[in-house]
Design a protein around this motif. Structure first.
Motif, PDB file in Angstrom:
ATOM      1  N   LEU A   1       0.872  -1.169   0.000  1.00  0.00           N
ATOM      2  CA  LEU A   1       0.000   0.000   0.000  1.00  0.00           C
ATOM      3  C   LEU A   1       0.907   1.216   0.000  1.00  0.00           C
ATOM      4  N   ALA A   2       0.764   2.074  -0.991  1.00  0.00           N
ATOM      5  CA  ALA A   2       1.642   3.227  -1.112  1.00  0.00           C
ATOM      6  C   ALA A   2       0.817   4.473  -1.376  1.00  0.00           C
ATOM      7  N   ALA A   3       1.333   5.613  -0.930  1.00  0.00           N
ATOM      8  CA  ALA A   3       0.643   6.881  -1.138  1.00  0.00           C
ATOM      9  C   ALA A   3       1.660   8.012  -1.067  1.00  0.00           C
ATOM     10  N   GLY A   4       1.348   9.091  -1.722  1.00  0.00           N
ATOM     11  CA  GLY A   4       2.258  10.238  -1.686  1.00  0.00           C
ATOM     12  C   GLY A   4       1.691  11.410  -2.468  1.00  0.00           C
TER      13      GLY A   4
ATOM     14  N   GLU B   1      -5.433  12.016  -7.593  1.00  0.00           N
ATOM     15  CA  GLU B   1      -6.374  13.135  -7.439  1.00  0.00           C
ATOM     16  C   GLU B   1      -5.597  14.435  -7.494  1.00  0.00           C
ATOM     17  N   ARG B   2      -6.053  15.349  -8.330  1.00  0.00           N
ATOM     18  CA  ARG B   2      -5.455  16.689  -8.374  1.00  0.00           C
ATOM     19  C   ARG B   2      -6.199  17.564  -7.373  1.00  0.00           C
ATOM     20  N   VAL B   3      -5.502  17.965  -6.333  1.00  0.00           N
ATOM     21  CA  VAL B   3      -6.132  18.729  -5.263  1.00  0.00           C
ATOM     22  C   VAL B   3      -6.390  20.151  -5.746  1.00  0.00           C
ATOM     23  N   ARG B   4      -7.577  20.621  -5.517  1.00  0.00           N
ATOM     24  CA  ARG B   4      -7.964  21.966  -5.944  1.00  0.00           C
ATOM     25  C   ARG B   4      -8.517  22.749  -4.764  1.00  0.00           C
TER      26      ARG B   4
ATOM     27  N   ILE C   1      -1.767  23.118  -2.475  1.00  0.00           N
ATOM     28  CA  ILE C   1      -0.515  23.713  -2.004  1.00  0.00           C
ATOM     29  C   ILE C   1       0.305  24.235  -3.167  1.00  0.00           C
ATOM     30  N   THR C   2       0.426  23.440  -4.225  1.00  0.00           N
ATOM     31  CA  THR C   2       1.190  23.848  -5.393  1.00  0.00           C
ATOM     32  C   THR C   2       0.250  23.985  -6.585  1.00  0.00           C
ATOM     33  N   SER C   3       0.753  24.559  -7.681  1.00  0.00           N
ATOM     34  CA  SER C   3      -0.097  24.762  -8.862  1.00  0.00           C
ATOM     35  C   SER C   3      -0.546  23.434  -9.454  1.00  0.00           C
ATOM     36  N   ASP C   4       0.331  22.444  -9.464  1.00  0.00           N
ATOM     37  CA  ASP C   4      -0.011  21.097  -9.920  1.00  0.00           C
ATOM     38  C   ASP C   4       0.114  20.153  -8.729  1.00  0.00           C
ATOM     39  N   ASN C   5      -0.938  20.117  -7.921  1.00  0.00           N
ATOM     40  CA  ASN C   5      -0.887  19.410  -6.641  1.00  0.00           C
ATOM     41  C   ASN C   5      -1.554  18.037  -6.776  1.00  0.00           C
ATOM     42  N   ASP C   6      -0.750  17.027  -7.139  1.00  0.00           N
ATOM     43  CA  ASP C   6      -1.278  15.685  -7.347  1.00  0.00           C
ATOM     44  C   ASP C   6      -0.957  14.789  -6.156  1.00  0.00           C
ATOM     45  N   VAL C   7      -1.954  14.019  -5.724  1.00  0.00           N
ATOM     46  CA  VAL C   7      -1.779  13.031  -4.660  1.00  0.00           C
ATOM     47  C   VAL C   7      -2.222  11.687  -5.220  1.00  0.00           C
ATOM     48  N   TRP C   8      -1.487  10.624  -4.881  1.00  0.00           N
ATOM     49  CA  TRP C   8      -1.801   9.306  -5.415  1.00  0.00           C
ATOM     50  C   TRP C   8      -1.825   8.265  -4.299  1.00  0.00           C
ATOM     51  N   VAL C   9      -2.634   7.235  -4.505  1.00  0.00           N
ATOM     52  CA  VAL C   9      -2.745   6.119  -3.564  1.00  0.00           C
ATOM     53  C   VAL C   9      -2.833   4.844  -4.395  1.00  0.00           C
ATOM     54  N   SER C  10      -2.046   3.830  -4.028  1.00  0.00           N
ATOM     55  CA  SER C  10      -2.085   2.558  -4.768  1.00  0.00           C
ATOM     56  C   SER C  10      -2.262   1.387  -3.810  1.00  0.00           C
ATOM     57  N   PHE C  11      -3.020   0.390  -4.273  1.00  0.00           N
ATOM     58  CA  PHE C  11      -3.240  -0.848  -3.537  1.00  0.00           C
ATOM     59  C   PHE C  11      -2.753  -2.003  -4.417  1.00  0.00           C
TER      60      PHE C  11
ATOM     61  N   ILE D   1      -9.858   9.388   1.696  1.00  0.00           N
ATOM     62  CA  ILE D   1      -9.506   9.714   3.086  1.00  0.00           C
ATOM     63  C   ILE D   1      -7.996   9.854   3.225  1.00  0.00           C
ATOM     64  N   LEU D   2      -7.250   8.937   2.592  1.00  0.00           N
ATOM     65  CA  LEU D   2      -5.788   9.024   2.639  1.00  0.00           C
ATOM     66  C   LEU D   2      -5.293  10.301   1.977  1.00  0.00           C
ATOM     67  N   VAL D   3      -5.926  10.695   0.886  1.00  0.00           N
ATOM     68  CA  VAL D   3      -5.550  11.946   0.210  1.00  0.00           C
ATOM     69  C   VAL D   3      -5.689  13.130   1.166  1.00  0.00           C
ATOM     70  N   LEU D   4      -6.805  13.184   1.889  1.00  0.00           N
ATOM     71  CA  LEU D   4      -7.030  14.286   2.826  1.00  0.00           C
ATOM     72  C   LEU D   4      -5.990  14.271   3.952  1.00  0.00           C
ATOM     73  N   ILE D   5      -5.669  13.074   4.456  1.00  0.00           N
ATOM     74  CA  ILE D   5      -4.659  12.953   5.514  1.00  0.00           C
ATOM     75  C   ILE D   5      -3.303  13.425   4.999  1.00  0.00           C
ATOM     76  N   ILE D   6      -2.931  12.958   3.817  1.00  0.00           N
ATOM     77  CA  ILE D   6      -1.635  13.325   3.249  1.00  0.00           C
ATOM     78  C   ILE D   6      -1.573  14.817   2.964  1.00  0.00           C
ATOM     79  N   GLN D   7      -2.660  15.370   2.446  1.00  0.00           N
ATOM     80  CA  GLN D   7      -2.656  16.788   2.113  1.00  0.00           C
ATOM     81  C   GLN D   7      -2.562  17.654   3.365  1.00  0.00           C
ATOM     82  N   ALA D   8      -3.240  17.250   4.431  1.00  0.00           N
ATOM     83  CA  ALA D   8      -3.137  17.992   5.693  1.00  0.00           C
ATOM     84  C   ALA D   8      -1.711  17.939   6.226  1.00  0.00           C
ATOM     85  N   HIS D   9      -1.085  16.760   6.160  1.00  0.00           N
ATOM     86  CA  HIS D   9       0.305  16.624   6.613  1.00  0.00           C
ATOM     87  C   HIS D   9       1.233  17.455   5.739  1.00  0.00           C
TER      88      HIS D   9
END
Length: 407
Positions: free
Chosen positions: A54-57, A142-145, A150-160, A182-190
């Motif tokens: 399980l990976a995310a970033g 997911e491209r966070v909007r 945080i950045t202009s191209d703010n991409d977050v990914w999660v893989s199973f 949910i993981l995206v929101l956690i990662i983005q807050a961090h």
């Protein structure tokens, strides 16, 4: 034919919804996303999904780091990942990455069996996962909007990645998408907190940044401190700026600023301000004078090494002038209601600048004030008097010193 997910997990989709409720309730219990990812992996395995990775970033706004992530495996637990900035991302690992594919196509997810050789040739990570026993890889991006971006191209990914003999069905994939969100929101807050702390530290210095984070944000709020004050600048900088193009001057400033700042930090100095080619720093420790002198010695050594490297590639070189003083200062917020600076103020700052200005006329790379000499009794054997000099704005002449090269 691969068996359906319902054969392995009759109510997997329903259990994923219950898991989402649990994750939302416990989201604030974990200060680090890695621990949260470990919990998610454990719960998915309990549900009936044999998770093998399980990976995310996501992206970061950072001077040297492109992004951060976490990877969980049963054998290693959670590993933290930092992706350094690169001059170019045109490397095969990235070009053939499923993450890049989703970002460029705008697709929200991709579901890939690892046993498909054609897909493995297109996405080499599948062959690696197959070696680990993974049978299927499911990736969400997911491209966070909006306000969370945080950045202009703010991409977050999660893989199973799972090792069951089945394909994940649409209902279960939908449930995993909710877990990923949910993981995206956690990662983005961090990432937002990490960005705030990092940028405050980069622009204010670690000590000032921590004071701001501790609540010192009021204009005019300043604490009196007694400190050793360092002021350094570069020799012949005006001449270099006249002779070299702006990009060359910027590269020179960055080289010398990084070299000097690293030595100051290593010896406990707190860099407060860059003023062109000048650096203002303070040492607040009880042994600040000894630390400052050690920083002078090591700075001169590393600048010599830097000059050798720059000379080898035909880049201009210079040397550093250092002035050291000791005095009482105000340390805190100064400025307007819309633009403040966290720095030091006081007559002692003016005096160290006046002393530094004498370096060229006295032809001395290091000049120490009388107050500094008094604050460094254990180092007096290293000091040589330069005589008494009048400093502009100072009522009486000051005894100045330099370092004895033979001591």
């Amino acid at each position: 034919m691969a068996e359906a997910i319902s054969d392995c997990c009759p109510d997997c989709a329903g259990q994923l919804l219950e898991l989402c409720d649990e994750l939302l309730a416990r989201a604030s219990d974990f200060p680090d996303p890695g621990e949260f990812i470990g919990l998610v992996a454990a719960r998915l395995t309990e549900i009936g999904l044999p998770i093998l990775r399980l990976a995310a970033g996501g992206d970061l706004l950072h001077p040297t780091i492109e992004g951060m992530g976490w990877r969980w495996r049963p054998s290693t637990g959670v590993e933290s990942l930092m992706m350094e900035r690169r001059e170019s991302w045109d490397v095969e690992e990235w070009i053939k990455s499923p993450i890049r594919h989703l970002i460029e196509t705008g697709e929200p997810s991709i579901q890939l069996p690892t046993g498909d050789d054609e897909l493995a040739a297109r996405f080499p990570i599948l062959a690696d996962l197959r070696q680990e026993g993974v049978t299927e890889y499911l990736l969400f991006t997911e491209r966070v909007r909006g306000a969370l971006r945080i950045t202009s191209d703010n991409d977050v990914w999660v893989s199973f990645a799972h090792g069951g003999g089945f394909r994940i069905d649409a209902a279960t994939a939908k449930g995993l998408k909710r877990v990923a969100t949910i993981l995206v929101l956690i990662i983005q807050a961090h990432a937002a907190l990490f960005t705030v702390r990092t940028l405050l530290g980069v622009y204010l210095g670690d000590d000032a940044a921590q004071k701001v984070l501790d609540g010192n944000v009021l204009r005019g709020r300043a604490d009196p401190i007694s400190a050793v004050i360092w002021y350094s600048d570069l020799a012949d900088f005006t001449k270099i700026t006249d002779e070299k193009p702006p990009k060359g001057v910027l590269a020179l400033l960055n080289d010398y600023a990084a070299t000097i700042s690293d030595e100051l930090a290593r010896h406990g100095g707190n860099v407060l301000k860059f003023t062109g080619d000048g650096i203002l720093a303070v040492f607040q420790q009880d042994d600040g004078a000894a630390r400052a002198l050690a920083a002078v010695d090591d700075t001169r050594r590393v600048v010599t090494e830097l000059n050798e490297r720059r000379a080898q590639r035909g880049a201009p070189t210079t040397s550093v002038y250092v002035a050291l003083h000791h005095g009482e200062l105000l340390y805190g917020n100064f400025g307007s209601t819309t633009r403040m600076d966290f720095t030091v103020l006081g007559q002692a700052v003016n005096q160290v600048a006046r002393i530094a200005a004498l370096s060229r006329s006295l032809d001395q790379p290091v000049i120490l004030s009388e107050a500094f000499a008094e604050a460094a009794p254990s180092e007096r054997h290293r000091l040589v008097s330069l005589g008494r000099y009048a400093l502009r704005g100072v009522t009486r002449p000051q005894n100045l010193f330099t370092l004895d090269p033979t001591a």
